[in-house]
Design a protein around this motif. Structure first.
Motif, mmCIF file in Angstrom:
data_model
loop_
_atom_site.group_PDB
_atom_site.id
_atom_site.type_symbol
_atom_site.label_atom_id
_atom_site.label_comp_id
_atom_site.label_asym_id
_atom_site.label_seq_id
_atom_site.Cartn_x
_atom_site.Cartn_y
_atom_site.Cartn_z
ATOM 1 N N ALA A 183 1.050 -1.211 0.066
ATOM 2 C CA ALA A 183 0.168 0.138 0.228
ATOM 3 C C ALA A 183 0.959 1.203 -0.213
ATOM 4 N N ALA A 184 0.218 2.480 -0.962
ATOM 5 C CA ALA A 184 1.221 3.771 -0.250
ATOM 6 C C ALA A 184 0.292 4.654 -1.132
ATOM 7 N N SER A 185 0.658 6.083 -1.551
ATOM 8 C CA SER A 185 -0.581 6.886 -1.296
ATOM 9 C C SER A 185 -1.734 6.327 -2.243
ATOM 10 N N LEU A 186 -1.081 6.002 -3.257
ATOM 11 C CA LEU A 186 -2.621 6.521 -4.031
ATOM 12 C C LEU A 186 -3.453 5.274 -3.849
ATOM 13 N N THR A 187 -3.044 3.691 -3.146
ATOM 14 C CA THR A 187 -4.165 3.652 -2.385
ATOM 15 C C THR A 187 -5.233 4.368 -1.382
ATOM 16 N N HIS A 188 -4.033 4.687 -0.268
ATOM 17 C CA HIS A 188 -4.709 5.691 0.249
ATOM 18 C C HIS A 188 -5.612 6.468 0.123
ATOM 19 N N PHE A 189 -5.284 6.568 -1.022
ATOM 20 C CA PHE A 189 -6.141 8.505 -1.510
ATOM 21 C C PHE A 189 -7.822 7.406 -2.052
ATOM 22 N N PHE A 190 -7.531 6.427 -2.600
ATOM 23 C CA PHE A 190 -8.477 5.632 -3.035
ATOM 24 C C PHE A 190 -9.724 4.801 -1.835
ATOM 25 N N GLY A 191 -8.393 5.005 -1.056
ATOM 26 C CA GLY A 191 -9.038 4.050 0.413
ATOM 27 C C GLY A 191 -10.145 5.024 1.216
ATOM 28 N N THR A 192 -9.418 5.956 1.412
ATOM 29 C CA THR A 192 -10.335 7.128 2.050
ATOM 30 C C THR A 192 -11.828 7.596 1.230
ATOM 31 N N GLN A 193 -12.004 7.704 0.256
ATOM 32 C CA GLN A 193 -12.516 8.027 -0.515
ATOM 33 C C GLN A 193 -14.184 7.974 -0.486
ATOM 34 N N GLY A 194 -15.085 8.644 0.135
ATOM 35 C CA GLY A 194 -16.592 8.372 0.855
ATOM 36 C C GLY A 194 -16.368 8.747 2.404
ATOM 37 N N ILE A 195 -15.745 8.393 3.217
ATOM 38 C CA ILE A 195 -15.068 8.896 4.718
ATOM 39 C C ILE A 195 -14.544 10.125 4.973
ATOM 40 N N THR A 196 -13.626 11.585 3.390
ATOM 41 C CA THR A 196 -13.082 12.056 4.535
ATOM 42 C C THR A 196 -13.225 12.962 4.815
ATOM 43 N N GLU A 197 -14.844 12.910 5.536
ATOM 44 C CA GLU A 197 -15.498 14.247 6.129
ATOM 45 C C GLU A 197 -15.515 13.412 7.127
ATOM 46 N N THR A 198 -14.959 12.603 7.460
ATOM 47 C CA THR A 198 -14.373 12.215 9.394
ATOM 48 C C THR A 198 -13.314 12.345 9.479
#
Length: 421
Positions: free
Chosen positions: A104-119
């Motif tokens: 896992a690296a930055s791109l994985t984390h970017f897409f993995g946090t889509q939909g939860i950014t407000e948290t």
């Protein structure tokens, strides 16, 4: 004939129908469970890493301050000084929620946090950024595809603002995964085109179905015993918190677990990963160079996201085991130039909370293996993490530079301070 066919396929069709009905009528609401959330926080399974529901449940729980600890495989190494163990043992007001997997690296984390950014809005996070991510080819395509979900893609598409960051993310996704689901939508975004009303309605329907599915399966906790490992390690620690006593224990553990090699590497890791091919590994990192990589642009995606949500982030930069670097021929000067480039990208944009351990690879029992910190390294990290998470911080003042999203920055190997000029 049709009767025999029904006898064979009928039960399967009925089972599928029941599952569809069950998921379809399952309510879109979060069912909080401290017991399950604690397990999920250290589970480190691929299922948990990908689940939007589990992250929403933890980060929205008002009873416990779960803090995202972004990284890759370093979180898997549970010794007595691991941040999850220390937080549990000494009842810290925060609980690390470990977000990391091998590759896992930055791109994985970017897409993995889509939909939860407000948290993450105006909250805090820990981001373990390893120079080893910054290889010339960038993030591993197979690992990236392995951690990507349809829900992440749909969430990304549903939040389009037509920015250069959206365009870059879509292009990067299509490059790493040409046959990705919803690629027609992604192609539009990658070209700077806006999605039309028909596209938006279709994506909204997909989002509804995927949310139902995730909320249904996300309520179940898959636990392979990591929380039990944490509790077992807690028993080793002194009752009252003391860095001096913990350091003595760290040295004791380090000495006991590094007896079969000259590198200060855990016995088990050395025996299984190195001993059998030690001759081939000598000098095999002489050509490694982390200064040129698309990872710098991927990293900028995450920085942009943190800036959008005003998330206050502490970045951890690890070293390499110095004895191992000398054995494999890894250029330490190149490593420091990489660290300087990463730090400049952070500091020049207002990300000033950085714990740089890149020069500590020669300290005894700081590293647990070749590239992962442990024992004394965890303790030094805690001296930065704990005050950052428990004390008031100044309001973030991020000023993003779009030049860090360009190929010019990706390929730049000069003094970082000269880049903007």
């Amino acid at each position: 004939m049709s009767r025999r066919l029904w006898q064979i396929l009928g039960p399967v069709i009925c089972a599928i129908f029941l599952v569809v009905c069950l998921i379809g009528f399952y309510p879109n609401r979060i069912i909080y469970s401290m017991k399950n959330e604690k397990k999920d926080a250290v589970s480190l399974t691929k299922t948990n890493f990908k689940s939007k529901y589990k992250k929403l449940r933890a980060f929205n729980d008002s009873n416990t301050q779960f803090v995202p600890f972004f990284g890759s495989s370093e979180w898997l190494r549970f010794d007595a000084m691991h941040p999850s163990v220390i937080a549990e043992a000494y009842h810290r007001p925060y609980t690390p929620y470990l977000l990391g997997q091998r590759g896992a690296a930055s791109l994985t984390h970017f897409f993995g946090t889509q939909g939860i950014t407000e948290t993450f809005k105006k909250k805090k996070a820990i981001y373990f950024v390893s120079p080893q991510w910054f290889v010339k080819s960038g993030t591993n395509a197979n690992a990236f595809q392995n951690y990507l979900t349809n829900g992440q893609i749909v969430d990304f598409l549903c939040q389009q603002k037509g920015t250069s960051y959206d365009q870059y993310a879509a292009k990067r996704l299509l490059t790493l995964y040409p046959e990705v689901p919803f690629n027609e939508f992604l192609k539009k975004v990658s070209k700077g085109k806006r999605l039309n009303n028909k596209d938006i309605k279709q994506l909204a329907f997909q989002s509804y179905l995927l949310k139902k599915e995730d909320y249904f399966f996300g309520q179940f906790s898959i636990d392979f015993g990591n929380y039990a490992k944490v509790l077992e390690q807690v028993k080793k620690l002194p009752k009252d918190f003391s860095y001096s006593r913990l350091e003595a224990l760290a040295i004791e553990e380090g000495e006991a677990e590094t007896t079969n090699n000259e590198f200060g590497i855990r016995n088990e890791f050395y025996q299984t990963k190195i001993a059998g091919r030690k001759r081939q590994l000598r000098g095999n990192q002489k050509s490694f160079d982390y200064r040129i990589s698309p990872e710098y642009q991927d990293f900028q995606l995450m920085l942009h996201q943190f800036a959008e949500t005003e998330t206050n982030v502490l970045f951890i930069i690890p070293p390499v085991n110095s004895k191992w670097a000398a054995f494999t021929g890894l250029d330490q000067e190149m490593y420091q130039q990489t660290v300087d480039k990463i730090k400049y990208q952070l500091q020049s944009q207002g990300f000033t909370h950085i714990a740089d351990f890149s020069r500590d690879g020669d300290k005894e029992f700081f590293m647990q293996d070749t590239i992962h910190i442990g024992w004394k390294g965890w303790l030094e990290m805690d001296k930065n993490v704990n005050p950052f998470l428990t004390k008031e911080s100044e309001k973030t003042n991020y000023q993003l530079n779009p030049n860090f999203l360009t190929e010019e920055w990706e390929d730049y190997i000069g003094d970082p301070r000269d880049f903007s000029r």
